[in-house]
Design an enzyme around this catalytic site. Sequence first.
Site, short mmCIF file in Angstrom:
data_model
loop_
_atom_site.label_atom_id
_atom_site.label_comp_id
_atom_site.label_asym_id
_atom_site.label_seq_id
_atom_site.Cartn_x
_atom_site.Cartn_y
_atom_site.Cartn_z
N GLY A 32 8.55 1.15 44.59
CA GLY A 32 8.62 0.05 43.68
C GLY A 32 7.71 0.16 42.37
CG LEU A 34 11.40 0.19 40.49
CD1 LEU A 34 13.11 -0.22 40.52
CD2 LEU A 34 11.24 1.38 41.63
CG HIS A 35 7.87 4.16 35.98
ND1 HIS A 35 8.43 5.42 36.18
CD2 HIS A 35 6.84 4.42 36.81
CE1 HIS A 35 7.94 6.10 36.75
NE2 HIS A 35 6.90 5.66 37.38
CD GLU A 36 13.93 4.63 31.30
OE1 GLU A 36 14.11 3.48 31.43
OE2 GLU A 36 15.16 5.29 31.44
N GLY A 37 10.94 6.39 34.78
CA GLY A 37 11.14 7.45 35.74
C GLY A 37 12.21 7.20 36.98
CG HIS A 38 10.69 4.42 39.90
ND1 HIS A 38 9.62 3.96 39.34
CD2 HIS A 38 10.46 5.23 41.23
CE1 HIS A 38 8.67 4.29 40.07
NE2 HIS A 38 8.93 4.99 40.95
CD GLN A 154 6.85 12.56 47.16
OE1 GLN A 154 5.90 11.82 47.71
NE2 GLN A 154 7.71 11.88 46.45
CG LEU A 185 7.52 7.28 32.21
CD1 LEU A 185 8.54 6.41 31.95
CD2 LEU A 185 6.41 6.76 31.04
CB SER A 186 2.34 7.63 37.03
OG SER A 186 1.45 7.16 38.34
O1 PAF Z 1 7.07 9.36 45.35
C1 PAF Z 1 7.07 8.14 46.15
O2 PAF Z 1 7.33 7.01 45.42
C2 PAF Z 1 6.82 7.91 47.49
O3 PAF Z 1 5.98 9.29 47.91
C3 PAF Z 1 8.21 8.01 48.38
C4 PAF Z 1 9.03 9.25 48.36
C5 PAF Z 1 9.05 7.06 48.04
C6 PAF Z 1 7.88 7.90 49.86
O4 PAF Z 1 7.20 6.75 49.93
#
Ligand code: PAF
Length: 282
Positions: A32, A34-38, A154, A185-186
């Site tokens: 959640g 959320l930003h432009e990256g998501h 990751q 973005l984070s």
């Molecule tokens: O990168 C993330 O936002 C989280 O590590 C993920 C992959 C949704 C797992 O909780």
Amino acid sequence: MLSILSTQHDLKNYIANKIAAGKTIGFVPTMGALHEGHLTLAREALAENDECIVSIFVNPKQFAPHEDFDKYPRTLDKDSALLEDIGVQSIFAPSVDVMYPPDFQSSVTVGNISKPLEGEFRPHFFTGVATVVTRLLLLVGAHKAYFGEKDYQQLQVIKALQRDLAIPTEIIGVPTVREASGLALSSRNAYLSPTQKDQALTIIRTLRHMADELKSGQPIAQIEATATENLLSAGFDKVDYMTIRDADTLLPPTPTTKSHRLLAAAWLGQTRLIDNIGVSSK
Ligand code: PAF
């Protein structure tokens, strides 16, 4: 219309109906805020599949007790509006009890690729991520799942678990989305003051400078030491790593290294920022 699903049963029914109707499913797991990256991940999922499902779950298993689980931003209404606007059809927003029922007792630990870097500084982190991502991938059963390269290690951990556990969902890595300034973005950028946001830019500037120095053949140890010094002089409080690694193993490069990944993790006050860029050398 956007469907918001919160139980395993509703999710399974929803997906089963889509699959029965011959739809392909793209999945974007998120925490959640959320930003432009998501949104870029979701747009990519929509472009390559009939349906996009986004999960929103702040996963307690990937936070150590001293980390920011409680203060992590939770903005479901705003997130839902953003996703609906770009045409996402469904959100899976489970409670902690749905994801981890009281008798939940399994965990997924990935080997070598999860040990250096984040694995050293946040030892709990990758088992938490691998456990939740495995469960989400299996619950959703999407054709493809999308993850940002911003969390490069990751992404490698998730590719390893997908391959090792033969999970049928294809894992797609998507390049980091940056502000015009270069800042990655984070969701954690929300913690930064305007001054800290300016200071944060030193990370990407230094990574790009490191890439130039690497290409011009300077010794790696010297590049890393100067880069660390650079961040500290720019006002960073602590540098966990500022390093050049083999892009496949995330270990120090060897003569057979084909491409390098330059990775950073550093603290501005209470906020830990990470970023990375790639450099192909052969
Ligand atoms: O990168 C993330 O936002 C989280 O590590 C993920 C992959 C949704 C797992 O909780």
